[in-house]
Design an enzyme around this catalytic site. Structure first.
Site, PDB file in Angstrom:
ATOM      1  CG  ASP A   7       6.847  -7.244  37.358  1.00  0.00           C
ATOM      2  OD1 ASP A   7       7.629  -7.025  37.822  1.00  0.00           O
ATOM      3  OD2 ASP A   7       7.342  -6.640  35.746  1.00  0.00           O
ATOM      4  CG  ASP A  37      -1.761   1.587   1.032  1.00  0.00           C
ATOM      5  OD1 ASP A  37      -2.617   1.204   0.115  1.00  0.00           O
ATOM      6  OD2 ASP A  37      -1.570   2.317   2.235  1.00  0.00           O
ATOM      7  CG  ASP A  88       8.135 -16.303  40.554  1.00  0.00           C
ATOM      8  OD1 ASP A  88       8.367 -16.463  39.173  1.00  0.00           O
ATOM      9  OD2 ASP A  88       9.001 -16.330  41.115  1.00  0.00           O
TER      10      ASP A  88
HETATM   11  C1  SAM Z   1      13.301  -6.688  30.884  1.00  0.00           C
HETATM   12  S1  SAM Z   1      12.072  -6.358  32.276  1.00  0.00           S
HETATM   13  C2  SAM Z   1      10.903  -5.127  30.632  1.00  0.00           C
HETATM   14  C3  SAM Z   1       9.611  -4.751  31.546  1.00  0.00           C
HETATM   15  C4  SAM Z   1       8.516  -4.252  31.117  1.00  0.00           C
HETATM   16  N1  SAM Z   1       7.669  -5.631  29.754  1.00  0.00           N
HETATM   17  C5  SAM Z   1       9.520  -3.677  29.087  1.00  0.00           C
HETATM   18  O1  SAM Z   1       9.367  -4.297  28.635  1.00  0.00           O
HETATM   19  O2  SAM Z   1       9.370  -2.465  29.686  1.00  0.00           O
HETATM   20  C6  SAM Z   1      11.912  -7.428  32.357  1.00  0.00           C
HETATM   21  C7  SAM Z   1      10.350  -7.859  33.689  1.00  0.00           C
HETATM   22  O3  SAM Z   1      10.325  -9.174  34.172  1.00  0.00           O
HETATM   23  C8  SAM Z   1       9.804  -8.788  35.537  1.00  0.00           C
HETATM   24  N2  SAM Z   1       9.873 -10.028  35.965  1.00  0.00           N
HETATM   25  C9  SAM Z   1      11.032 -11.209  35.896  1.00  0.00           C
HETATM   26  N3  SAM Z   1      11.092 -12.075  37.177  1.00  0.00           N
HETATM   27  C10 SAM Z   1       9.721 -11.973  37.310  1.00  0.00           C
HETATM   28  C11 SAM Z   1       8.737 -12.723  37.115  1.00  0.00           C
HETATM   29  N4  SAM Z   1       8.969 -14.269  37.504  1.00  0.00           N
HETATM   30  N5  SAM Z   1       7.703 -13.157  38.057  1.00  0.00           N
HETATM   31  C12 SAM Z   1       6.930 -12.133  37.001  1.00  0.00           C
HETATM   32  N6  SAM Z   1       7.760 -10.711  36.692  1.00  0.00           N
HETATM   33  C13 SAM Z   1       9.347 -10.884  36.696  1.00  0.00           C
HETATM   34  C14 SAM Z   1      10.565  -8.225  36.323  1.00  0.00           C
HETATM   35  O4  SAM Z   1      10.432  -7.164  37.527  1.00  0.00           O
HETATM   36  C15 SAM Z   1      11.118  -6.381  35.370  1.00  0.00           C
HETATM   37  O5  SAM Z   1       9.594  -5.831  34.693  1.00  0.00           O
END
Ligand code: SAM
Length: 619
Positions: free
Chosen positions: A481, A88, A508
């Site tokens: 998170d 497009d 988690d």
């Molecule tokens: C690389 S950052 C990405 C953050 C967001 N999605 C962004 O793109 O801006 C990874 C995220 O995953 C979360 N995280 C890591 N291990 C985790 C877990 N076991 N359970 C839930 N969140 C988790 C971290 O706290 C962080 O906020």
């Protein structure tokens, strides 16, 4: 000759062009592509205001055109083509998108707006790869766009009307055809000419090279195409600074480097004493830039750390001596740093002193909406240190936190002694800044209006959730998170109308059930983890969703052949910092499939992140 190997791959496939444009057909058949033409019946009436960028609109229209043809052909004879190409083309002037004029008055309105001014021509292209499993059509969509700048001469009324009466403007975006009479209106073209005609052939070939690996030389001998001369190498289409003899090998370095190396070898073989300017090797500008790259980063990091850009934000120019005094630095040192920043285009230097560029005001001062200050601080304080251990990371194949911190980190995100609260906050702020830059592109990469609830898994501060909520006012978004992150994220929580659509949940993703939703967003999550842990996360997502639910993956996507630079520069970073790695769309698709996520679409977003949307099929 570059096209033959790619075309050779497509020769054995059923390729369909979903466009009635004779110009596109001509461009592609001139390139030696064999294809059927099945014009799309998709009505070009997407809401332009719903797209953050004009090229987003063009890419989506191209995709819808191609998918309509793929679906129709599949339904008709249950045999979809292998590849459907949709395109497009639109013309834009500032915020205005000009498509095909509806009548002569409309053509007059468009052409008089273009007169004497520069405009952009965008072509969005979608390459849809089709396959069918159990009579279901499975599609993988690759999208990209090309922009060309075109400047018109001042057009007199007479000329304008003469052109309109020729009838040429009526079926053309922007009301002109550059390849025919309309060429007379054009003063200059900056970029791919064929893109203005209607199809960015060069960019298309680059994308095809990523989709289809180059053939081996022996295959080339067998698969010569009638209209295409034989080739003996699979050439890189990237822009090249300079020509120069190129060695026949194709395994080492990019083209300019190969050219540099090739000429150098030749020169060495000749008598050193007999050099003339012609036999001297080309000056290795690109190589020297690479060697000095770290100095550039560190100058920027230091100016940020010393708050130079904060001091100058929206202020009158200041002399080095005043800046040095305010940040408690030496005058001679500050002068050198400021000059370096001016040379890098971060500051402007005049008789009155130094002042911020617009980009510095927007991104480098610490307080703006789109500030990258925390990302820069994190890069300087954490990433920089890790990079000093790159050699060991390569030798050992693991991240290097233990060398920086003196202790081994199990889970980079959860090992409490591993991160100080300050570093954690800095990381979250860095992610927030980057997420804000990407969020709108991500939210508009696909039409998500069919989903009513979303869970942003590892959604951090909720920056993407906020943009999703803004884009889809009926969407309820849960940001999921780790508890620590959710606590810190409170500082970033949205205000305004979107706040009611967003809630935060702590948990988690390796242990806890995920909040219910019909769209799961994984933005820069899977790249943190090795395949076995990715499967654990996807298993959790699959357990939480029903057939028809979507997974929106947002990652820096490598190309299948690992050649494009962008994502690859991120690979050593992932090695140093995380357990995971960047992957290609094909690799993500293979990770998604065992969990029932199919119908994968890929959108290249033009920034540093790309998006993939997959749908859960079956129970
Ligand atoms: C690389 S950052 C990405 C953050 C967001 N999605 C962004 O793109 O801006 C990874 C995220 O995953 C979360 N995280 C890591 N291990 C985790 C877990 N076991 N359970 C839930 N969140 C988790 C971290 O706290 C962080 O906020």
């Amino acid at each position: 000759m570059v096209l033959c190997p790619v075309i050779g791959k497509l020769l054995h496939k059923r390729v369909v062009l979903a466009s009635a444009s004779p110009r596109r057909q001509e461009i592609l058949s001139n390139a030696g592509l064999r294809f059927e033409v099945i014009p799309s019946r998709f009505k070009e009436k997407l809401d332009k205001d719903a797209f953050a960028t004009p090229y987003g609109y063009a890419m989506e229209t191209a995709k819808q055109k191609a998918l309509e043809v793929a679906n129709r052909m599949h339904q008709k004879d249950l045999r979809a083509p292998d590849v459907v190409i949709g395109a497009d083309t639109i013309v834009t002037m500032g915020q205005l998108i000009l498509e095909k004029p509806v009548d002569k008055q409309d053509a007059y309105r468009m052409l008089s707006q273009l007169s004497g001014r520069e405009h952009s021509v965008f072509t969005g292209v979608a390459i849809v790869q089709c396959s069918s499993q159990d009579k279901e059509l499975d599609t993988r969509v690759l999208q990209f766009y090309e922009e060309t700048m075109v400047k018109f001469s001042e057009l007199s009324e007479d000329l304008l009307w003469e052109y309109i009466h020729s009838g040429e403007p009526m079926d053309k975006a922007g009301g002109y055809g550059i390849q025919a009479l309309g060429g007379m209106l054009v003063e200059s073209v900056h970029g791919d000419f064929l893109n203005v005609v209607g199809f960015p052939l060069n960019h298309f070939c680059k994308q095809l090279m990523q989709l289809y690996p180059p053939p081996r030389p022996e295959d080339l001998q067998r698969g010569k195409h009638d209209s295409i001369p034989a080739v003996d190498a699979f050439e890189d289409l990237s822009n090249v600074d300079k020509g120069g003899p190129e060695p026949a090998r194709r395994d080492a370095g990019s083209r300019p480097e190969k050219a540099e190396a090739g000429v150098a070898r030749q020169a060495t073989a000749e008598a050193e004493g007999n050099r003339t300017p012609e036999t001297l090797p080309p000056f290795p500008t690109r190589l020297l830039k690479l060697i000095n790259g770290f100095k550039v980063s560190k100058a920027l990091f230091t100016a940020c750390k010393l708050k130079v850009f904060d001091l100058l934000k929206d202020e009158a120019p200041q002399k080095a001596v005043d800046i040095a005094r305010k940040v408690d630095a030496s005058v001679c040192g500050m002068e050198r740093l400021l000059d370096a920043c001016a040379a890098l285009g971060l500051l402007e230097k005049s008789e009155q002193g130094y002042s911020n560029t617009e980009a510095a005001n927007l991104y480098l001062a610490s307080d703006g909406d789109y500030s990258l200050h925390s990302f820069i601080a994190y890069s300087s304080e954490v990433t920089w240190n890790l990079f000093t251990h790159l050699e060991l990371a390569v030798r050992e194949g693991t991240n290097q936190h233990h060398r920086v911190l003196g202790k081994t980190a199990g889970d980079v995100f959860q090992d409490v002694p591993y991160r100080s609260p300050e570093t954690q906050l800095q990381f979250i702020q860095a992610m927030h800044g980057l997420a804000k830059l990407n969020a709108r592109h991500v939210a508009t990469a696909f039409d998500l209006s069919g989903f009513s609830s979303a869970c942003d898994v590892g959604g951090c501060t909720g920056a993407l959730a906020q943009e999703l909520a803004r884009e889809y006012p009926r969407l309820q978004v849960t940001v999921f998170d780790l508890p620590d992150t959710i606590e810190l994220a409170a500082r970033f929580q949205p205000t305004g109308p979107q706040a009611a659509q967003i809630r935060f949940a702590a948990g988690d993703f390796f242990r806890d059930p995920l909040p219910a939703a019909d769209l799961y967003v994984l933005c820069q999550i899977l790249h943190d983890w090795p395949d076995d842990k990715v499967h654990k996360i996807l298993d959790r997502v699959a357990q939480s969703c029903k057939p028809g639910a979507g997974v929106l993956l947002v990652e820096m996507l490598l190309d299948e052949k690992r050649q494009a630079r962008g994502g690859l520069m991120q690979s050593p970073n992932m090695l140093l910092q995380m357990e995971g790695r960047e992957r290609s769309p094909g690799e993500y698709q293979r990770l998604l499939e065992p969990h029932g996520f199919r119908q994968v679409q890929v959108a290249r977003l033009g920034g540093f992140l790309d998006a993939m949307l997959a749908t859960r099929v079956g129970p």
